[in-house]
Design a protein around this motif. Structure first.
Motif, mmCIF file in Angstrom:
data_model
loop_
_atom_site.group_PDB
_atom_site.id
_atom_site.type_symbol
_atom_site.label_atom_id
_atom_site.label_comp_id
_atom_site.label_asym_id
_atom_site.label_seq_id
_atom_site.Cartn_x
_atom_site.Cartn_y
_atom_site.Cartn_z
ATOM 1 N N VAL A 1 -7.390 3.673 -5.941
ATOM 2 C CA VAL A 1 -6.898 3.194 -4.649
ATOM 3 C C VAL A 1 -7.883 3.571 -3.549
ATOM 4 N N ARG A 2 -8.357 4.809 -3.583
ATOM 5 C CA ARG A 2 -9.308 5.267 -2.565
ATOM 6 C C ARG A 2 -10.584 4.432 -2.597
ATOM 7 N N ALA B 1 0.692 2.769 -8.439
ATOM 8 C CA ALA B 1 -0.689 2.720 -7.947
ATOM 9 C C ALA B 1 -1.333 1.332 -8.003
ATOM 10 N N LEU C 1 -5.172 5.192 3.184
ATOM 11 C CA LEU C 1 -5.342 5.192 1.731
ATOM 12 C C LEU C 1 -6.600 5.932 1.279
ATOM 13 N N ARG D 1 -0.578 -0.599 -4.997
ATOM 14 C CA ARG D 1 -1.320 -0.184 -3.801
ATOM 15 C C ARG D 1 -2.718 -0.800 -3.815
ATOM 16 N N THR E 1 0.816 -1.220 0.000
ATOM 17 C CA THR E 1 0.000 0.000 0.000
ATOM 18 C C THR E 1 0.848 1.267 0.000
ATOM 19 N N LYS E 2 2.148 1.122 0.190
ATOM 20 C CA LYS E 2 3.053 2.277 0.167
ATOM 21 C C LYS E 2 3.868 2.330 -1.125
ATOM 22 N N ASP F 1 -5.456 8.751 -0.713
ATOM 23 C CA ASP F 1 -4.470 8.437 -1.749
ATOM 24 C C ASP F 1 -4.720 9.316 -2.978
#
Length: 258
Positions: free
Chosen positions: A166-167, A125, A158, A128, A120-121, A161
């Motif tokens: 991702v969100r 994208a 996130l 993530r 996730t980091k 993000d």
């Protein structure tokens, strides 16, 4: 054949593994196939690294304790953290989500949360997104305590993000984990049933959701990797341990295994 230094042959074998893996017994896979296949994780050609990662979806059910929980996890950790190709880092996370149910309980506890959190980091994208989906696909393998203290804090981060994809996945996963926690809060007697897989021995039956998700994601990312390799052919120099020929052909990525 897997010990061959001919890259074209190696990648063909990896791509076609689905056609013959069912005929290989576990001793053969662990002593004659896996030790040679893992060299692909270190190959300088991204196409071979990617196909090697994908092949683990087929080999994992037949791997013994040491090869699966130690050797493979070591390679996955290195690829996920250090591989220069974003799609390969993403594929590694995807594959880990798929084979999570085959890992021993102690390995799952040690590896999954940290691996998906690391994903996730990732600056890429899709990696993530894969990290979020990895948590969701293996939700039954975490204790309620880990869900509350380790997973939800990562997912909440996130929600801001830069990438909407991702969100969106983060919000979906958060709602799922919160619903699970709330359900147990309302009826604590559900705790034992909800956590029944957390300390269970490895079992392919626990990975149904992960299997369907990973099957889709690997195919999608594979195409992205092939496109990337075609755009940057210079990222695949010839290995120094492969015998040189007068005019060695340039290896081009072959078709996806699907």
């Amino acid at each position: 054949m897997f010990s061959s230094t001919d890259r074209a042959m190696r990648i063909r074998l990896l791509q076609q593994m689905e056609q013959f893996i069912q005929y290989l017994d576990e001793p053969t896979v662990n002593t004659q196939i896996f030790p040679h296949v893992v060299h692909g994780f270190l190959d300088t050609n991204p196409a071979i690294r990617e196909q090697t990662v994908k092949s683990m979806l087929l080999l994992a059910p037949k791997l013994n304790e040491a090869n699966l929980n130690v050797e493979l996890m070591k390679h996955f950790a290195r690829l996920q953290a250090k591989d220069e190709q974003g799609p390969i880092r993403c594929n590694t996370t995807v594959c880990l989500g798929k084979i999570g149910s085959y890992l021993s309980a102690s390995t799952r506890h040690r590896v999954l949360t940290s691996a998906f959190s690391r994903a996730t980091k990732d600056p890429f994208a899709p990696s993530r997104v894969a990290g979020v989906l990895g948590f969701a696909a293996t939700h039954n393998l975490y204790s309620m305590n880990d869900c509350a203290h380790k997973i939800l804090p990562v997912l909440c981060g996130l929600t801001v993000d830069p990438e909407k994809s991702v969100r969106d996945q983060a919000f979906k996963a958060i709602r799922s984990f919160l619903s699970k926690l709330e359900s147990v809060s309302e009826d604590p007697t559900q705790l034992e049933e909800v956590e029944k897989d957390v300390h269970a021995a490895s079992s392919p039956g626990m990975g149904g959701a992960a299997a369907s998700w990973a099957g889709w994601a690997v195919t999608g990312v594979s195409s992205l990797t092939s496109k990337l390799i075609r755009s940057h052919p210079t990222t695949a120099p010839t290995e120094t341990n492969i015998p040189q020929r007068p005019t060695p052909p340039t290896l081009r990525p072959l078709g996806d295994a699907g």
